[in-house]
Design a protein around this motif. Structure first.
Motif, short mmCIF file in Angstrom:
data_model
loop_
_atom_site.label_atom_id
_atom_site.label_comp_id
_atom_site.label_asym_id
_atom_site.label_seq_id
_atom_site.Cartn_x
_atom_site.Cartn_y
_atom_site.Cartn_z
N ILE A 18 33.36 27.84 39.10
CA ILE A 18 34.32 29.64 39.18
C ILE A 18 33.25 30.13 41.03
O ILE A 18 32.56 30.28 40.34
N ASP A 19 34.54 30.10 41.98
CA ASP A 19 34.10 30.92 43.11
C ASP A 19 35.31 30.87 43.35
O ASP A 19 36.54 29.97 43.42
N ASP A 20 35.31 31.74 44.08
CA ASP A 20 36.51 32.03 44.66
C ASP A 20 36.91 31.99 46.58
O ASP A 20 37.60 31.79 46.22
N GLY A 45 37.49 35.28 38.13
CA GLY A 45 36.64 34.47 36.11
C GLY A 45 38.23 34.76 35.49
O GLY A 45 38.50 34.09 34.52
N PHE A 46 40.06 35.72 35.91
CA PHE A 46 40.68 35.09 35.14
C PHE A 46 40.86 33.80 34.65
O PHE A 46 41.18 33.15 33.40
N ASP A 47 41.06 33.70 36.02
CA ASP A 47 41.33 31.35 36.06
C ASP A 47 40.55 30.94 35.52
O ASP A 47 40.72 29.95 34.80
N ALA A 48 38.92 31.28 35.35
CA ALA A 48 37.98 30.91 34.12
C ALA A 48 38.52 30.85 33.12
O ALA A 48 38.40 29.43 31.91
N LEU A 49 38.42 31.95 32.32
CA LEU A 49 38.74 32.13 31.35
C LEU A 49 39.95 31.76 30.77
O LEU A 49 40.25 30.99 29.29
N SER A 50 40.49 31.09 31.47
CA SER A 50 41.86 30.66 30.55
C SER A 50 41.65 29.24 30.69
O SER A 50 42.55 28.57 29.33
N CYS A 62 28.75 30.22 38.02
CA CYS A 62 29.74 31.26 37.85
C CYS A 62 29.22 31.87 39.78
O CYS A 62 28.09 32.41 39.53
N ASP A 63 29.95 32.10 40.04
CA ASP A 63 30.10 32.98 41.52
C ASP A 63 30.00 34.64 40.83
O ASP A 63 30.61 34.78 40.33
N ILE A 90 25.31 29.10 34.95
CA ILE A 90 24.41 29.67 36.44
C ILE A 90 24.70 30.09 36.93
O ILE A 90 26.29 30.04 37.46
N MET A 91 24.42 32.05 37.38
CA MET A 91 24.95 32.24 38.49
C MET A 91 25.09 31.76 39.68
O MET A 91 24.02 30.63 39.96
N LEU A 92 26.33 31.57 40.54
CA LEU A 92 25.81 31.51 42.12
C LEU A 92 25.74 33.09 43.33
O LEU A 92 26.68 33.22 42.94
N SER A 93 24.68 32.68 44.16
CA SER A 93 24.97 34.37 44.79
C SER A 93 24.53 33.45 46.52
O SER A 93 23.51 33.01 46.36
#
Length: 133
Positions: A18-20, A45-50, A62-63, A90-93
């Motif tokens: 998940i990253d924009d 996030g919305f795209d990911a949840l679906s 996840c970004d 795992i968070m991405l930043s």
């Protein structure tokens, strides 16, 4: 003739990225596929949840900084769902801050990867957090 993974080779892991940023998503997809993993991409996030319900990933990258629903909110929603509570996130930043890491842990993330990441760092994170067979 058996065409499955060679003896001792890791089994494929289903990974949701998940990253924009299209660049980050594509880089992660290439690296993960080279590592023999299945990949699904989400741009927020919305795209990911679906996609989460349809795909049931073994692992999520996840970004943190995304429009509409940020990474912390997305992670918290994933972790509150009993079907996905055990899926490692795992968070991405692009920031390597202590505060970001702590906040990520508070919403349930297992780890933190700083962007830009290398192929080795990404695949190492998958190895470390892959579900037990």
């Amino acid at each position: 003739m058996d065409v499955s993974a060679p003896e001792g080779a890791p089994a494929s892991v289903k990974v949701l990225v998940i990253d924009d940023s299209n660049t980050i998503r594509r880089s992660a997809e290439i690296f993960l596929k080279q590592g023999g993993h299945e990949v699904v991409l989400a741009e927020d996030g919305f795209d990911a949840l679906s996609k989460l319900s349809d795909y049931h990933p073994d692992l999520v990258f996840c970004d943190i900084l995304m429009p509409r629903l940020d990474g912390y909110q997305t992670c918290a929603i994933i972790k509150r769902n009993p079907h996905f509570a055990t899926v490692p996130v795992i968070m991405l930043s692009s920031k390597d801050g202590l505060f970001d890491k702590a906040r990520g842990r508070m919403v349930g993330s297992q780890d933190y990867l700083t962007k830009p990441f290398t192929k080795d760092q990404l695949l190492q994170a998958v190895q470390q957090h892959r579900p037990a067979a």
